[in-house]
Design a protein around this motif. Sequence first.
Motif, PDB file in Angstrom:
ATOM      1  N   ASN A  92       0.785  -1.291  -0.130  1.00 36.96           N
ATOM      2  CA  ASN A  92       0.081   0.161  -0.042  1.00 36.96           C
ATOM      3  C   ASN A  92       0.883   1.231   0.079  1.00 36.96           C
ATOM      4  N   ALA A  93       2.054   1.326   0.619  1.00 35.85           N
ATOM      5  CA  ALA A  93       2.962   2.356   0.790  1.00 35.85           C
ATOM      6  C   ALA A  93       3.413   2.784  -0.497  1.00 35.85           C
ATOM      7  N   ILE A 111       2.386   1.936  -3.661  1.00 34.93           N
ATOM      8  CA  ILE A 111       0.975   2.389  -4.291  1.00 34.93           C
ATOM      9  C   ILE A 111       0.750   3.901  -4.273  1.00 34.93           C
ATOM     10  N   ASN A 112       0.450   3.923  -2.789  1.00 35.34           N
ATOM     11  CA  ASN A 112      -0.288   5.479  -2.240  1.00 35.34           C
ATOM     12  C   ASN A 112       1.077   6.413  -2.861  1.00 35.34           C
ATOM     13  N   LYS A 113       2.410   6.223  -2.436  1.00 29.65           N
ATOM     14  CA  LYS A 113       3.479   7.053  -2.834  1.00 29.65           C
ATOM     15  C   LYS A 113       3.648   7.469  -4.343  1.00 29.65           C
ATOM     16  N   GLY A 121       1.606   7.030  -6.776  1.00 27.37           N
ATOM     17  CA  GLY A 121       0.263   7.558  -7.338  1.00 27.37           C
ATOM     18  C   GLY A 121      -0.362   6.616  -8.363  1.00 27.37           C
ATOM     19  N   GLU A 122      -1.741   7.183  -8.518  1.00 26.00           N
ATOM     20  CA  GLU A 122      -2.488   6.541  -9.576  1.00 26.00           C
ATOM     21  C   GLU A 122      -2.058   6.544 -11.137  1.00 26.00           C
ATOM     22  N   ALA A 175       3.731   1.126 -10.130  1.00 22.20           N
ATOM     23  CA  ALA A 175       3.546   1.093  -8.411  1.00 22.20           C
ATOM     24  C   ALA A 175       3.158  -0.493  -8.258  1.00 22.20           C
ATOM     25  N   VAL A 210      -5.841  -4.054  -3.626  1.00 23.79           N
ATOM     26  CA  VAL A 210      -5.511  -2.654  -3.872  1.00 23.79           C
ATOM     27  C   VAL A 210      -5.580  -2.346  -5.654  1.00 23.79           C
ATOM     28  N   SER A 220      -9.003  -2.198  -6.816  1.00 21.56           N
ATOM     29  CA  SER A 220      -9.706  -1.062  -6.664  1.00 21.56           C
ATOM     30  C   SER A 220      -9.317   0.157  -7.372  1.00 21.56           C
ATOM     31  N   ILE A 221      -8.013   0.209  -7.683  1.00 22.44           N
ATOM     32  CA  ILE A 221      -7.421   1.446  -8.470  1.00 22.44           C
ATOM     33  C   ILE A 221      -8.082   1.111  -9.782  1.00 22.44           C
ATOM     34  N   LYS A 226     -13.141   0.774   0.060  1.00 21.43           N
ATOM     35  CA  LYS A 226     -12.704   0.960   1.483  1.00 21.43           C
ATOM     36  C   LYS A 226     -12.378  -0.482   1.880  1.00 21.43           C
TER      37      LYS A 226
END
Length: 418
Positions: free
Chosen positions: A84-85, A87-89, A91-92, A98, A123, A126-127, A211
């Motif tokens: 998650n870190a 992918i979140n770092k 970005g989409e 990612a 994850v 979801s994206i 979520k």
Amino acid sequence: MTAIGALIGLSLSILLIIRKLSPTYSLIIGAIVGGLLGGLSLNETVTVMTEGVKEVTPAVLRILTAGVLSGILIQTGATTVISNAIINKMGEKRVFMALSLATMLLCTVGVFIDVAVITVAPVALSIGKRLNLSPSVLLIAMIGGGKCGNIISPNPNTIIAAGNFNADLSAVMFANILPAVIGLFFTVFVIVHLMPQSVKNKKTMMQTEDKEEERNLPSLRTSLIAPVVTIVLLALRPAAGINIDPLIALPVGGLCGAICMKQWKNILPSIEYGLQKMSVVAILLIGTGTIAGIIKNSSLKDWILTGLDHAHMSDALIAPISGALMSAATASTTAGATLASSSFAETILAIGISAIWGAAMINSGATVLDHLPHGSFFYATGGVCELNFKERLKLIPYESLIGIVLAAGTTILYIISN
């Protein structure tokens, strides 16, 4: 012992695996049939099979201890935090990089590739739902990253290849770092773009929750401690001449991580979970060892060497091609690396290829065809993204291209370095 008997035995094993018989039983049955048809008596066949199992026993022990690290990373949620870190770092906008990088790093720290894909998949889906991306293209990004991480990880395939060549595990891992990086960029900037636009933008029907279920997850800093400690311990031999066997380094890294994540109450359940996962591989390797013993004592490897010689191919190609052929036979990176390294290690060393490079080339070669439909990886990865058989089948050429790039990268690097 004749090559025809070994070839028939190996073919029978593949057929039985395709027919959904247990891979371990399939390999043992194939070994018995191969030995008998190859001219051995029943007692001689059993002896050769037993010798083959003896050769993989050290690897089996190391794989079981790898379950300590893998189980703790998965059960504590550290793998989820790490993926998650990343992918979140990133970005989409850089979703494919990612996803590939997240899966690659999970495999690099010792998580099985199918488990790594399953971990990152929620994850990814979801994206994909938000960006209207097909599960197929998301899956190929994750598989590509996983393959890259697999050749530089303390996973069973690397452990076995290094063990059969008597090479240092960390040195074999480091030898494939550049090919792995090349494979990562090839996956993201070539393979993903090779896929038809209609496939990439096919609307996903995933019913993924936006979520995620809340869990008491550790922090990123503590999640990284287990893999970092493990890598540092394995790196002590090339860096400082201190040899710490994976049998010690892997569980020590896992236990340190569990303590730092304050998950000491879950240490035993996590270890049990990891051992259960690894025991499946260990049992598979026993079956693989039996057929490896038959192949090693037959003239099948001489056939392959003769074929390569007639094709005027470099001796350096023996290692990656043997890894690719055996991964195709077993549809497994681990079993493919085991068969190839146990059957061809002596030959590869005899022609002047070092133990480190021989193990590294077989390891990368074993990623070329390890995803075929008679293996569990095909169905596990397709199932997590809810792809049907035909949709999953269409990804095989792209996966094979990634494996070829990895094998070619290691081989070219060996040729340049020598």
